[in-house]
Design an enzyme around this catalytic site. Structure first.
Site, PDB file in Angstrom:
ATOM      1  N   GLY A  11      -6.458  28.838  26.571  1.00  0.00           N
ATOM      2  CA  GLY A  11      -7.594  27.906  26.506  1.00  0.00           C
ATOM      3  C   GLY A  11      -7.259  26.707  25.638  1.00  0.00           C
ATOM      4  O   GLY A  11      -6.102  26.514  25.219  1.00  0.00           O
ATOM      5  N   ASP A  69      -4.706  36.131  28.550  1.00  0.00           N
ATOM      6  CA  ASP A  69      -5.797  35.317  29.103  1.00  0.00           C
ATOM      7  C   ASP A  69      -6.021  35.707  30.555  1.00  0.00           C
ATOM      8  O   ASP A  69      -5.078  36.120  31.243  1.00  0.00           O
ATOM      9  CB  ASP A  69      -5.411  33.820  29.022  1.00  0.00           C
ATOM     10  CG  ASP A  69      -6.610  32.909  28.934  1.00  0.00           C
ATOM     11  OD1 ASP A  69      -7.401  32.887  29.889  1.00  0.00           O
ATOM     12  OD2 ASP A  69      -6.773  32.237  27.905  1.00  0.00           O
ATOM     13  N   TYR A  72     -24.590  33.702  24.682  1.00  0.00           N
ATOM     14  CA  TYR A  72     -23.398  33.354  23.890  1.00  0.00           C
ATOM     15  C   TYR A  72     -23.643  33.695  22.423  1.00  0.00           C
ATOM     16  O   TYR A  72     -22.836  34.392  21.791  1.00  0.00           O
ATOM     17  CB  TYR A  72     -23.109  31.865  24.063  1.00  0.00           C
ATOM     18  CG  TYR A  72     -21.915  31.362  23.280  1.00  0.00           C
ATOM     19  CD1 TYR A  72     -20.624  31.810  23.562  1.00  0.00           C
ATOM     20  CD2 TYR A  72     -22.076  30.410  22.265  1.00  0.00           C
ATOM     21  CE1 TYR A  72     -19.528  31.337  22.851  1.00  0.00           C
ATOM     22  CE2 TYR A  72     -20.976  29.930  21.557  1.00  0.00           C
ATOM     23  CZ  TYR A  72     -19.705  30.389  21.851  1.00  0.00           C
ATOM     24  OH  TYR A  72     -18.624  29.915  21.145  1.00  0.00           O
TER      25      TYR A  72
HETATM   26  P1  NAD Z   1     -11.768  27.723  26.141  1.00  0.00           P
HETATM   27  O1  NAD Z   1     -12.748  28.025  27.231  1.00  0.00           O
HETATM   28  O2  NAD Z   1     -10.781  26.643  26.376  1.00  0.00           O
HETATM   29  O3  NAD Z   1     -10.970  29.029  25.741  1.00  0.00           O
HETATM   30  C1  NAD Z   1     -11.426  30.331  25.955  1.00  0.00           C
HETATM   31  C2  NAD Z   1     -10.299  31.110  26.610  1.00  0.00           C
HETATM   32  O4  NAD Z   1     -10.707  32.491  26.786  1.00  0.00           O
HETATM   33  C3  NAD Z   1      -9.938  30.578  28.002  1.00  0.00           C
HETATM   34  O5  NAD Z   1      -8.558  30.403  28.107  1.00  0.00           O
HETATM   35  C4  NAD Z   1     -10.447  31.676  28.944  1.00  0.00           C
HETATM   36  O6  NAD Z   1      -9.719  31.726  30.151  1.00  0.00           O
HETATM   37  C5  NAD Z   1     -10.288  32.908  28.079  1.00  0.00           C
HETATM   38  N1  NAD Z   1     -11.153  34.021  28.489  1.00  0.00           N
HETATM   39  C6  NAD Z   1     -12.491  34.006  28.717  1.00  0.00           C
HETATM   40  N2  NAD Z   1     -12.914  35.206  29.108  1.00  0.00           N
HETATM   41  C7  NAD Z   1     -11.814  36.024  29.113  1.00  0.00           C
HETATM   42  C8  NAD Z   1     -11.628  37.399  29.432  1.00  0.00           C
HETATM   43  N3  NAD Z   1     -12.639  38.181  29.821  1.00  0.00           N
HETATM   44  N4  NAD Z   1     -10.385  37.915  29.324  1.00  0.00           N
HETATM   45  C9  NAD Z   1      -9.341  37.130  28.924  1.00  0.00           C
HETATM   46  N5  NAD Z   1      -9.471  35.826  28.614  1.00  0.00           N
HETATM   47  C10 NAD Z   1     -10.704  35.271  28.718  1.00  0.00           C
HETATM   48  O7  NAD Z   1     -12.620  27.424  24.827  1.00  0.00           O
HETATM   49  P2  NAD Z   1     -12.213  27.010  23.336  1.00  0.00           P
HETATM   50  O8  NAD Z   1     -13.050  25.871  22.959  1.00  0.00           O
HETATM   51  O9  NAD Z   1     -10.750  26.920  23.206  1.00  0.00           O
HETATM   52  O10 NAD Z   1     -12.737  28.274  22.504  1.00  0.00           O
HETATM   53  C11 NAD Z   1     -11.868  29.211  21.899  1.00  0.00           C
HETATM   54  C12 NAD Z   1     -12.658  30.106  20.951  1.00  0.00           C
HETATM   55  O11 NAD Z   1     -13.230  29.343  19.888  1.00  0.00           O
HETATM   56  C13 NAD Z   1     -13.820  30.832  21.618  1.00  0.00           C
HETATM   57  O12 NAD Z   1     -13.893  32.135  21.104  1.00  0.00           O
HETATM   58  C14 NAD Z   1     -15.026  30.044  21.193  1.00  0.00           C
HETATM   59  O13 NAD Z   1     -16.192  30.834  21.186  1.00  0.00           O
HETATM   60  C15 NAD Z   1     -14.623  29.585  19.809  1.00  0.00           C
HETATM   61  N6  NAD Z   1     -15.354  28.363  19.429  1.00  0.00           N
HETATM   62  C16 NAD Z   1     -14.996  27.150  19.951  1.00  0.00           C
HETATM   63  C17 NAD Z   1     -15.713  26.021  19.576  1.00  0.00           C
HETATM   64  C18 NAD Z   1     -15.365  24.659  20.093  1.00  0.00           C
HETATM   65  O14 NAD Z   1     -16.072  23.700  19.752  1.00  0.00           O
HETATM   66  N7  NAD Z   1     -14.324  24.447  20.871  1.00  0.00           N
HETATM   67  C19 NAD Z   1     -16.789  26.125  18.690  1.00  0.00           C
HETATM   68  C20 NAD Z   1     -17.125  27.389  18.214  1.00  0.00           C
HETATM   69  C21 NAD Z   1     -16.393  28.494  18.578  1.00  0.00           C
END
Ligand code: NAD
Ligand code: UDP
Length: 313
Positions: A10, A31, A145
């Site tokens: 991700g 992933d 969420y």
């Molecule tokens: P993103 O969607 O790019 O990354 C999430 C990744 O998890 C993706 O690659 C997706 O394919 C993978 N994924 C989802 N469900 C899955 C499953 N069942 N099995 C295996 N892989 C799975 O989002 P991001 O922004 O990179 O977020 C990464 C983490 O950081 C998350 O846990 C998110 O909750 C947390 N987060 C992000 C933000 C932000 O602003 N970007 C803010 C708060 C928390």
């Protein structure tokens, strides 16, 4: 260290894979590519210390050999995604976290949960310190969420208390940067895409809600420092520079040299129901315990992000 990163393909996960490889660690990126992409890690595939495991964390995870740490990022964090996929969101936050914790216990690995500022819901305390318990509507569209992450935090603390597992909880505030999906639906990719196409920037309602945006390189450094620390209680990681959404729109138009205008729109009610009115991290704990604070200004970070989106558009 030999480290497993769930959600490693991700946006944040792929930057974390890069950072750990650059620091000499071995990385297993797990992933199912539901919102992540192989393109995010294509430059890492083929490296000796990197491997990709295509797997859904809602099923049990088996890994051969020892593991020193697990960074559990797999999730569906974009409001557009989790509103469209509510059950998958609850499953990845609950079953996925259970499986990742079970694996950490079996391998005696350190475990870090990527939690979120959404655990504070629509906050009644401002800025938000880790001691604030939050104001979350469990049955609203965002509840899938928020509650999955709150459950994840409870489960992580339970594994720490019941099994003595070395656990860490990062409460991540809005983070942005290259490799966000163009159609992710979150505000930065939406506005940057619209600005580069000279389309109107879709500011929801009156644009007076606030957020505080952290650049991805700052965030991953904070995650790594937290993992290496001995801090079991949650730690906020984010940039305290707060702004309204309409201010963000104006800034992106100016930095991208766009001819776009701002359109105040009213999307489907589910998109803005319980949308936090304000959000700003209190990062005293991260500053004091990790010696961490963001170093990249919003202007610098947005310039990098705009340059990336120019390439992929
Ligand atoms: P993103 O969607 O790019 O990354 C999430 C990744 O998890 C993706 O690659 C997706 O394919 C993978 N994924 C989802 N469900 C899955 C499953 N069942 N099995 C295996 N892989 C799975 O989002 P991001 O922004 O990179 O977020 C990464 C983490 O950081 C998350 O846990 C998110 O909750 C947390 N987060 C992000 C933000 C932000 O602003 N970007 C803010 C708060 C928390
Ligand atoms: N937002 C907006 N226009 C968009 C996308 C989002 O005005 O095209 C607003 C949204 O209502 C919220 C803020 O921007 O108040 C941040 O939304 P995002 O989806 O990025 O993440 P959130 O912080 O709500 O999880």
């Amino acid at each position: 260290m030999r480290v497993l990163i769930t959600g490693g393909a991700g946006f944040i996960g792929s930057h974390l894979c890069e950072l750990l490889l650059a620091r000499g660690h071995t990385v297993i990126c797990l992933d199912n590519l539901i919102t992540g992409s192989r393109a995010n890690i294509a430059h890492l595939e083929g490296q000796e210390h990197f491997s990709l495991m295509l797997h859904d964390v809602t099923n049990p995870i088996y890994i051969d050999g020892p593991l020193d740490a697990i960074l559990h990022l797999a999730s569906l964090p974009s409001p557009v995604d989790y509103i469209q996929m509510p059950i998958k969101t609850l499953k990845v936050g609950s079953l996925g976290t259970l499986h990742a914790l079970g694996l950490a216990r079996a391998k005696e690995a350190r475990f870090l949960l990527a939690s979120t500022s959404e655990v504070y819901g629509d906050p009644l305390v401002h800025p938000q310190p880790e001691s604030y318990w939050g104001n979350v509507n469990p049955i609203g569209p965002r509840g899938v969420y928020d509650e999955s992450k709150r459950f994840g935090e409870a489960l992580t603390m339970a594994y720490h208390r019941a099994h003595g597992l070395q656990t860490r909880i990062a409460r991540i505030f809005n983070t942005y940067g290259p490799r966000m999906r163009l159609d992710d639906g979150r505000v930065v990719p939406n506005f940057v895409r619209q600005a580069l196409l000279d389309e109107p920037l879709t500011v929801y309602d009156d644009g007076s809600r606030t957020r505080s945006f952290c650049y991805v390189s700052d965030l991953i450094e904070g995650l790594w420092r937290l993992l290496l620390s001995d801090q079991v209680e949650p730690v906020n990681l984010g940039n305290p520079q707060e702004m309204t959404i309409v201010e963000l729109a104006r800034m992106i138009i100016a930095l991208s040299g766009s001819r776009s205008e701002i359109a105040f729109v009213h999307p489907d009610a589910s998109r803005t129901a319980d949308d936090p009115r304000t959000r700003q991290p209190d990062i005293t704990r991260a500053r004091t315990l990790l010696g961490w604070e963001p170093a990249v200004s919003l202007e610098q970070g947005l310039e990098e992000t705009i340059a990336y989106f120019r390439q992929v558009l």
